[in-house]
Design an enzyme around this catalytic site. Sequence first.
Site, PDB file in Angstrom:
ATOM      1  N   HIS A   1       0.799  -1.232   0.000  1.00 29.90           N
ATOM      2  CA  HIS A   1       0.000   0.000   0.000  1.00 29.90           C
ATOM      3  C   HIS A   1       0.831   1.280   0.000  1.00 29.90           C
ATOM      4  O   HIS A   1       0.282   2.381  -0.020  1.00 29.90           O
ATOM      5  CB  HIS A   1      -0.959   0.021   1.195  1.00 29.90           C
TER       6      HIS A   1
HETATM    7  C1  UD1 Z   1      -2.183   5.603   5.934  1.00 31.99           C
HETATM    8  C2  UD1 Z   1      -0.849   6.139   6.432  1.00 31.99           C
HETATM    9  C3  UD1 Z   1       0.242   5.095   6.215  1.00 31.99           C
HETATM   10  C4  UD1 Z   1      -0.158   3.762   6.829  1.00 31.99           C
HETATM   11  C5  UD1 Z   1      -1.511   3.331   6.339  1.00 31.99           C
HETATM   12  C6  UD1 Z   1      -1.906   2.108   7.122  1.00 31.99           C
HETATM   13  C7  UD1 Z   1      -0.565   8.574   6.217  1.00 31.99           C
HETATM   14  C8  UD1 Z   1       0.178   9.621   5.493  1.00 31.99           C
HETATM   15  N1  UD1 Z   1      -0.445   7.332   5.719  1.00 31.99           N
HETATM   16  O1  UD1 Z   1      -2.039   5.415   4.533  1.00 31.99           O
HETATM   17  O2  UD1 Z   1       1.435   5.517   6.845  1.00 31.99           O
HETATM   18  O3  UD1 Z   1       0.804   2.796   6.478  1.00 31.99           O
HETATM   19  O4  UD1 Z   1      -2.471   4.379   6.588  1.00 31.99           O
HETATM   20  O5  UD1 Z   1      -2.948   1.409   6.611  1.00 31.99           O
HETATM   21  O6  UD1 Z   1      -1.222   8.853   7.188  1.00 31.99           O
HETATM   22  N2  UD1 Z   1      -9.472   4.550   2.008  1.00 31.99           N
HETATM   23  C9  UD1 Z   1     -10.636   3.823   1.961  1.00 31.99           C
HETATM   24  N3  UD1 Z   1     -11.193   3.450   3.157  1.00 31.99           N
HETATM   25  C10 UD1 Z   1     -10.654   3.753   4.356  1.00 31.99           C
HETATM   26  C11 UD1 Z   1      -9.489   4.527   4.381  1.00 31.99           C
HETATM   27  C12 UD1 Z   1      -8.898   4.914   3.196  1.00 31.99           C
HETATM   28  O7  UD1 Z   1     -11.163   3.509   0.902  1.00 31.99           O
HETATM   29  O8  UD1 Z   1     -11.217   3.376   5.401  1.00 31.99           O
HETATM   30  C13 UD1 Z   1      -8.847   4.956   0.709  1.00 31.99           C
HETATM   31  C14 UD1 Z   1      -9.243   6.339   0.247  1.00 31.99           C
HETATM   32  O9  UD1 Z   1      -9.370   6.297  -1.139  1.00 31.99           O
HETATM   33  C15 UD1 Z   1      -8.021   7.176   0.601  1.00 31.99           C
HETATM   34  C16 UD1 Z   1      -6.881   6.183   0.473  1.00 31.99           C
HETATM   35  O10 UD1 Z   1      -7.431   4.920   0.878  1.00 31.99           O
HETATM   36  O11 UD1 Z   1      -7.878   8.285  -0.224  1.00 31.99           O
HETATM   37  C17 UD1 Z   1      -5.689   6.512   1.332  1.00 31.99           C
HETATM   38  O12 UD1 Z   1      -6.057   6.668   2.700  1.00 31.99           O
HETATM   39  P1  UD1 Z   1      -5.156   7.561   3.712  1.00 31.99           P
HETATM   40  O13 UD1 Z   1      -5.670   7.427   5.086  1.00 31.99           O
HETATM   41  O14 UD1 Z   1      -5.008   8.919   3.176  1.00 31.99           O
HETATM   42  O15 UD1 Z   1      -3.733   6.918   3.600  1.00 31.99           O
HETATM   43  P2  UD1 Z   1      -3.305   5.382   3.612  1.00 31.99           P
HETATM   44  O16 UD1 Z   1      -2.779   5.033   2.253  1.00 31.99           O
HETATM   45  O17 UD1 Z   1      -4.385   4.562   4.197  1.00 31.99           O
HETATM   46  N1  UDP Z   2      -3.529  -5.862   9.025  1.00 31.93           N
HETATM   47  C1  UDP Z   2      -4.756  -6.514   9.096  1.00 31.93           C
HETATM   48  N2  UDP Z   2      -5.388  -6.862   7.934  1.00 31.93           N
HETATM   49  C2  UDP Z   2      -4.850  -6.636   6.705  1.00 31.93           C
HETATM   50  C3  UDP Z   2      -3.584  -5.965   6.650  1.00 31.93           C
HETATM   51  C4  UDP Z   2      -2.965  -5.580   7.828  1.00 31.93           C
HETATM   52  O1  UDP Z   2      -5.253  -6.791  10.175  1.00 31.93           O
HETATM   53  O2  UDP Z   2      -5.483  -6.982   5.685  1.00 31.93           O
HETATM   54  C5  UDP Z   2      -2.900  -5.439  10.311  1.00 31.93           C
HETATM   55  C6  UDP Z   2      -1.503  -5.991  10.581  1.00 31.93           C
HETATM   56  O3  UDP Z   2      -1.444  -6.309  11.941  1.00 31.93           O
HETATM   57  C7  UDP Z   2      -0.595  -4.834  10.280  1.00 31.93           C
HETATM   58  C8  UDP Z   2      -1.447  -3.641  10.700  1.00 31.93           C
HETATM   59  O4  UDP Z   2      -2.764  -4.029  10.289  1.00 31.93           O
HETATM   60  O5  UDP Z   2       0.594  -4.864  11.005  1.00 31.93           O
HETATM   61  C9  UDP Z   2      -1.062  -2.305  10.081  1.00 31.93           C
HETATM   62  O6  UDP Z   2      -1.013  -2.487   8.756  1.00 31.93           O
HETATM   63  P1  UDP Z   2      -0.651  -1.511   7.584  1.00 31.93           P
HETATM   64  O7  UDP Z   2       0.208  -2.340   6.703  1.00 31.93           O
HETATM   65  O8  UDP Z   2      -1.926  -0.995   7.050  1.00 31.93           O
HETATM   66  O9  UDP Z   2       0.126  -0.259   8.192  1.00 31.93           O
HETATM   67  P2  UDP Z   2       1.671   0.102   8.394  1.00 31.93           P
HETATM   68  O10 UDP Z   2       2.177  -0.782   9.467  1.00 31.93           O
HETATM   69  O11 UDP Z   2       2.386  -0.090   7.095  1.00 31.93           O
HETATM   70  O12 UDP Z   2       1.651   1.536   8.762  1.00 31.93           O
END
Ligand code: UD1
Ligand code: UDP
Length: 362
Positions: free
Chosen positions: A205
Amino acid sequence: MNGRVLHVVGTRPNFVKAAPVVAALRAAGCDQVLVHTGQHYDERMSDIFFRQLGLPEPDTDLGVGSGSHAGQTADLLIALEGELSARDPALVIVYGDVNSTLAAALVAAKLGMPVAHVEAGLRSFDMTMPEEINRRLVDQLAELLFVTSPEAVGHLAREGVDPGRVHLVGNPMIDTLLTHLGHFDPAAARAAYALPETYGVVTLHRPANVDDPEAAKAAARALTEAARLVDLAVPLHPRGRAALGAAGLDGAPGVHILEPLGYVEFMSLVRGATAVITDSGGVQEETTVLGVPCLTLRTTTERPVTVTHGTNRLVGHRELVPALRKVLDGGQPAPEEGPPLWDGRAGARIAAVVTRWLDHHV
Ligand code: UD1
Ligand code: UDP
């Protein structure tokens, strides 16, 4: 000011890290408030974690949602300023490196509220990562810095952080893993997702892997080739889903695309996997503790302890298939000793420091 502690969480990794800290402070009789910013909001990115990890319902959900970095951070700042002013806590606890973490630390600091940062001091030294910007700034604002691995202590010292504020406590994400270990059932997960006995798990991601169409194509090509060696279960974060699909991952033989999974389902799959391919921060740590070989599709890691004391290897797209072949041949054994203090007691250590701090400051 009262003696209340206010936790700010907003994203999937925040929930996994906060659960043991909230539980340990509850056991210590602490008055707590849990604020969800709403940065993650889908049932599978948020609610399921509250249920599975035993987190209390948030006292408030600010419903901030998605947006550009500036737009999302601006909305977070405004919503959090109102919330923190109204609650007037003695200490604000923030987790990890996401935009919700930065916004909460900045608002609290401007309101004169002390901040505690859980997972302080990690550095990838790659300022193109939004997380690196967030964690560096939060560490400059924090009064208490809770560190998961020894090298982070040195990073903070070099950045001029007062060592008296820094506490090496272990890893709360691993507390959560060890608490729920008995519920991870690889056979049930394999059956649920129709996987063969031997399989790998993939999560991707990071913007560097999925936002740029060329990068997404390179990742999809590497994974398609990897799936010729072993079936791959690929629970995709919403961020990567469309891009990797468009890049050709959907329908590739041996690739099982899944929705984002609940914590127990995900860790069950990981526990039974022969290899994990990821760009996640948390997954590098979890595989180290489970002894599952992890190939991280990145050029840097802010978690080098998972390489020196764990099962993690950094690989480029072109190195993935040879590295996976080596793992399948049994050529990537786990070291005998894991990272220091990743023993399931980080939450209790954090609670001990926080309650002592409250005794002296409230
Ligand atoms: C965020 C964090 C990243 C972390 C990740 C964990 C920042 C800058 N990034 O990235 O460090 O590793 O979370 O999972 O804070 N979206 C959905 N449903 C949701 C949430 C998001 O569809 O419930 C989609 C939306 O299109 C959104 C995109 O995911 O625009 C990105 O979401 P965002 O929270 O901005 O950043 P992440 O890529 O999730
Ligand atoms: N995780 C989960 N389901 C998934 C992917 C991740 O439960 O499909 C959990 C897992 O424990 C992971 C945590 O969510 O360590 C955080 O994941 P993510 O990769 O989104 O965030 P990051 O650690 O890269 O910020």
